[in-house]
Design a protein around this motif. Structure first.
Motif, short mmCIF file in Angstrom:
data_model
loop_
_atom_site.label_atom_id
_atom_site.label_comp_id
_atom_site.label_asym_id
_atom_site.label_seq_id
_atom_site.Cartn_x
_atom_site.Cartn_y
_atom_site.Cartn_z
N GLY A 183 39.71 -12.48 5.77
CA GLY A 183 39.64 -13.15 7.06
C GLY A 183 38.38 -12.80 7.84
O GLY A 183 37.47 -12.13 7.34
N HIS A 187 36.47 -9.59 6.35
CA HIS A 187 35.32 -9.70 5.45
C HIS A 187 34.10 -9.01 6.01
O HIS A 187 33.24 -8.55 5.25
N HIS A 208 41.41 -15.06 -3.33
CA HIS A 208 40.18 -14.58 -2.71
C HIS A 208 39.54 -13.41 -3.47
O HIS A 208 38.56 -12.84 -3.00
N ASP A 310 34.92 -20.78 6.37
CA ASP A 310 36.05 -21.41 5.71
C ASP A 310 35.94 -22.92 5.76
O ASP A 310 36.11 -23.60 4.75
N SER A 311 35.64 -23.45 6.96
CA SER A 311 35.61 -24.89 7.16
C SER A 311 34.92 -25.20 8.48
O SER A 311 34.85 -24.34 9.37
N ARG A 324 44.14 -26.23 10.98
CA ARG A 324 43.68 -25.46 9.81
C ARG A 324 43.95 -23.97 10.03
O ARG A 324 44.43 -23.28 9.11
N HIS A 329 45.60 -18.10 5.46
CA HIS A 329 44.80 -17.89 4.24
C HIS A 329 43.35 -18.34 4.45
O HIS A 329 42.76 -19.00 3.58
N ILE A 330 42.80 -17.99 5.59
CA ILE A 330 41.44 -18.40 5.93
C ILE A 330 40.44 -17.47 5.26
O ILE A 330 40.60 -16.25 5.26
N ARG A 331 39.41 -18.05 4.66
CA ARG A 331 38.34 -17.27 4.02
C ARG A 331 37.13 -17.28 4.95
O ARG A 331 36.40 -18.25 5.03
N LYS A 333 35.49 -17.71 8.50
CA LYS A 333 35.69 -18.26 9.83
C LYS A 333 35.72 -19.78 9.83
O LYS A 333 35.10 -20.43 8.99
N ILE A 334 36.41 -20.33 10.82
CA ILE A 334 36.42 -21.76 11.11
C ILE A 334 35.41 -22.01 12.23
O ILE A 334 35.35 -21.25 13.19
#
Length: 342
Positions: A183, A187, A208, A310-311, A324, A329-331, A333-334
């Motif tokens: 997250g 990270h 991940h 992430d997106s 979202r 399960h965010i990789r 940041k948005i």
């Protein structure tokens, strides 16, 4: 400036993502000590959805008083549009990034989901040159959190949740376990621990693993298959980027003299057990700091710290960005894009 109105994402009541409205709002008036930033990108953080739904997770007496309409958000990257007369260290055209008025603005005073935002000059730093606005906007709150927990608190404001001052612990040659390692905070915590010379155990979803090993994880625990507290032992420091009531389960992973730093400490009930085990449990409140962001820009420019996105979503689609976030399960940041969002 001649422009008086801007587009912003506002809400007029508490609720889910559907309360977010992309609409006209007044451009902030520049106050002494501030810079006005034309926002290019905005990073999302958990306090955004906490405020959106009225901080329902907090006890009623802790919930801040909020006046509508509210503009969410703290993390921005953009270009200085104007500076107050008493600001000498920034000028029009400077590319900058910031975490705006946090925690002082947690009741709606940060106002980052907008085309323009006013920021105290002390909270602004020049954007790292090696990364774009989207990656810079994804950085401030999460990286400042990891830095202030692990390296240098940078302020003396007492956390009301504990009687003692938070003190980072030495990391070189130590074993650090990071829970929620994929997250936003996680990270960065992983990378800071490696930068400081630690051996890092990353805990995350199996999807991940490759991502976290690429960031430097020495060991990986897939929490969907194995409970980290059942297998990890003799750890010097646990950074629990998930936190909450379950954070006490990591006490058994720590050696005597070790430390547990829950990023979200509410609900922890293991103080007596921690004392018996000789473990320090400590937390702090991340606070805006242009000075620290200036230091961190160097790490971002050299690639010592990398930012994962992430997106991305257009500012007008903030609802979808919050949807979202709710999926988890965010990789990394948005990010909301303001300039170049088309």
């Amino acid at each position: 400036m001649s422009i008086k109105t801007m587009k912003a994402v506002q809400q007029h009541e508490f609720g889910g993502p559907d309360v977010l409205r992309y609409e006209d709002a007044p451009v902030p008036e520049l106050q002494p000590g501030e810079v006005l930033v034309r926002v290019h990108a905005i990073g999302l953080n958990p306090p955004d959805w906490y405020l959106r739904d009225g901080y329902r997770m907090l006890p009623a007496e802790w919930q801040p008083k909020v006046s509508f309409p509210v503009i969410l958000g703290t993390d921005i990257s953009g270009v200085v549009e104007a500076v107050a007369d008493d600001v000498k260290n920034f000028t029009t055209g400077d590319e900058v990034y910031a975490m705006v008025r946090f925690p002082s603005g947690l009741a709606g005073g940060s106002r980052a989901y907008a085309e323009y935002v006013s920021v105290p000059a002390t909270e602004v730093a020049r954007k790292p040159k090696a990364i774009d606005h989207a990656h810079a906007a994804a950085t401030p709150m999460s990286l400042l959190t990891a830095w202030q927990f692990m390296v240098e608190q940078g302020h003396n404001v007492q956390n009301p949740l504990q009687p003692h001052k938070h003190e980072p612990v030495p990391l070189e040659g130590k074993t650090v376990l990071v829970n929620g390692a994929a997250g936003g905070v996680g990270h960065f915590a992983l990378q800071l621990a490696k930068w400081k010379g630690a051996r890092v155990i990353a805990v995350g979803d199996g999807r991940h693993e490759a991502f976290l090993r690429d960031l430097g994880a020495d060991e990986f625990i897939d929490y969907t298959k194995t409970a980290a507290e059942d297998v990890a032992r003799d750890v010097d420091l646990v950074i629990d980027a998930v936190g909450g009531p379950t954070t006490g389960r990591f006490l058994r992973t720590l050696k005597r003299g070790g430390a547990l730093f829950p990023i979200f400490p509410l609900g922890f009930s293991g103080a007596e057990e921690a004392e018996k085990l000789g473990v320090t449990v400590s937390t702090t409140q991340v606070r805006s700091s242009g000075e620290q962001l200036g230091q961190l820009a160097n790490l971002l420019d050299t690639g010592a710290i990398r930012v994962a996105i992430d997106s991305t979503f257009a500012l007008a689609n903030a609802q979808k960005a919050h949807e979202r976030a709710a999926q988890g399960h965010i990789r990394g940041k948005i990010v909301l894009l303001v300039i170049g969002q088309e």
